[in-house]
Design an enzyme around this catalytic site. Structure first.
Site, PDB file in Angstrom:
ATOM      1  N   GLY A 157       0.911  -1.159  -0.050  1.00 51.61           N
ATOM      2  CA  GLY A 157       0.012  -0.050  -0.080  1.00 51.61           C
ATOM      3  C   GLY A 157       0.936   1.375  -0.164  1.00 51.61           C
ATOM      4  O   GLY A 157       2.159   1.262   0.085  1.00 51.61           O
ATOM      5  N   GLY A 164       0.174  -5.189   0.489  1.00 51.84           N
ATOM      6  CA  GLY A 164      -1.085  -5.049  -0.506  1.00 51.84           C
ATOM      7  C   GLY A 164      -0.724  -5.755  -1.925  1.00 51.84           C
ATOM      8  O   GLY A 164      -1.672  -6.377  -2.533  1.00 51.84           O
ATOM      9  N   GLU A 171       4.971  -6.207   7.730  1.00 53.35           N
ATOM     10  CA  GLU A 171       4.363  -5.335   8.709  1.00 53.35           C
ATOM     11  C   GLU A 171       4.988  -5.023   9.906  1.00 53.35           C
ATOM     12  O   GLU A 171       5.086  -3.871  10.537  1.00 53.35           O
ATOM     13  CB  GLU A 171       2.875  -5.554   8.559  1.00 53.35           C
ATOM     14  CG  GLU A 171       2.254  -5.130   7.580  1.00 53.35           C
ATOM     15  CD  GLU A 171       2.305  -6.302   6.285  1.00 53.35           C
ATOM     16  OE1 GLU A 171       1.917  -6.103   5.335  1.00 53.35           O
ATOM     17  OE2 GLU A 171       2.796  -7.271   6.601  1.00 53.35           O
ATOM     18  N   ASP A 218      -1.749  -7.893   6.982  1.00 51.30           N
ATOM     19  CA  ASP A 218      -3.099  -7.637   6.659  1.00 51.30           C
ATOM     20  C   ASP A 218      -3.715  -8.161   5.307  1.00 51.30           C
ATOM     21  O   ASP A 218      -2.864  -9.052   4.863  1.00 51.30           O
ATOM     22  CB  ASP A 218      -3.707  -5.988   6.713  1.00 51.30           C
ATOM     23  CG  ASP A 218      -2.738  -5.250   5.756  1.00 51.30           C
ATOM     24  OD1 ASP A 218      -1.810  -5.485   5.416  1.00 51.30           O
ATOM     25  OD2 ASP A 218      -3.274  -4.043   5.467  1.00 51.30           O
TER      26      ASP A 218
END
Length: 361
Positions: free
Chosen positions: A67, A115, A138, A146
């Site tokens: 992301g 992502g 992360e 995620d």
């Protein structure tokens, strides 16, 4: 087609091509890109002339580095809700990819992180090359895996996924295949031939057969030979015990893993381990994404995310000052807050029982 658009769309034969087109940013995802990919899937799903979807990344450095971390950093600093809206649509897209009724083919060449894993590893046909570097990094920025990453990693053989989640290590093609993050190895010099050949595929079976004809055995990986100590050490019930086992097992690679983990956010480490264990007990990707939305929204309010991005991306001093700075200072109550229901702000993908009630520690 505007070649400056961040997502490029075109059709070859019966294959709808989706190309992430921000090569200078390693094709990092922003909100507009997520919405455009979702729109493209809607168009492809109901177009009888389209037999399959193929997602690739522009440039030669990778499919997608994740992301848009800088945007999330600025949003977290301002206390706004922009990132929550982005994650809501991104996680819904991840679920849609997993349930897409036509073959979804992802070429995971080069860097595929965060992502980028979300828009590829939930697909039907996932292709890696000798240049692939796949990771959920992360914990290194004070965040928690995620985009369905906790489901993918918790489903890996033994404790391989726990090792990758806590260390944030990137893996190559063979290890991505071993961990269930990919399906086929295709040398990068064959990718153009593969893409051309896919244009003639008209069914799911033909898509799969075409990929298999271009695939070959992957070069040797690293994780298989370390399975014994990884499964033994990471099978512990707490991060502290995992670290103790890594330090005591006498394997140099295990000691190095412990040192890597100790540099991560203590809060992110504890929440990540809990999220992985809970994900194993949840019955669907949607339930896991609901849980991840809770952990992500909570992380957005904590100082470690801002500090982690500052140290790794903004200032690049690689010296984050985590708060709390020690694992022992992160309480069970601190961890539990990351899984607390969000009330009317829930993602709400899973219609079943509340994730917290079915996945207690």
């Amino acid at each position: 087609m505007n070649h400056d658009d961040p997502v490029l769309l075109h059709t070859e034969g019966r294959i709808r091509h989706i190309t992430l087109n921000r090569p200078r940013a390693l094709n990092a995802l922003n909100h507009a890109m997520v919405l455009r990919i979702d729109e493209a899937l809607s168009e492809a799903e109901f177009d009888h002339a389209i037999a399959a979807v193929l997602i690739t990344g522009a440039g030669d450095r990778g499919l997608c580095a994740g992301g848009d971390i800088r945007s999330i950093y600025e949003d977290a600093r301002s206390g706004g809700g922009i990132s929550k809206d982005f994650w809501r649509d991104e996680y819904r897209l991840n679920a849609r990819i997993a349930r897409f009724p036509k073959p979804y083919v992802a070429i995971m060449d080069g860097i595929v992180m965060g992502g980028g894993v979300g828009v590829s590893a939930h697909g039907d046909v996932r292709i890696v090359t000798e240049r692939s570097r796949v990771a959920m990094p992360e914990t290194g920025i004070g965040f928690v895996p995620d985009v369905g990453g906790t489901r993918l990693l918790s489903s890996a053989p033994g404790e391989l996924g726990t090792h990758l989640a806590l260390t944030a290590d990137a893996v190559g093609a063979a290890d991505a295949l071993l961990c269930g993050l990919a399906d086929h190895f295709v040398p990068s010099h064959r990718l153009a031939q593969l893409v051309t050949a896919l244009a003639a595929a008209g069914t799911a079976a033909e898509v799969e057969d075409t990929v298999r004809r271009h695939a070959s055995p992957a070069p040797g990986g690293e994780l298989a030979e370390h399975r014994e100590w990884i499964d033994s050490c990471y099978g512990a019930d707490s991060v502290a015990e995992i670290l103790d086992r890594l330090g005591a097992c006498g394997v140099p690679a295990a000691k190095q893993a412990a040192e890597t983990i100790l540099a991560k956010s203590p809060t992110a480490l504890k929440v990540t381990l809990s999220a992985l264990r809970r994900a194993r007990r949840l019955d669907s990707l949607e339930a896991v994404l609901d849980q991840e939305y809770r952990t992500s929204c909570t992380a957005l309010t904590r100082s470690d995310l801002v500090e982690g991005v500052r140290a790794q991306i903004i200032d690049k001093d690689r010296d984050p000052r985590w708060s709390p700075a020690d694992l022992a200072e992160v309480t069970e109550a601190d961890v539990a807050l990351f899984f607390a229901p969000l009330g009317d702000r829930e993602l709400g993908l899973h219609p079943g029982p509340d994730a917290v009630s079915v996945a207690t520690d």
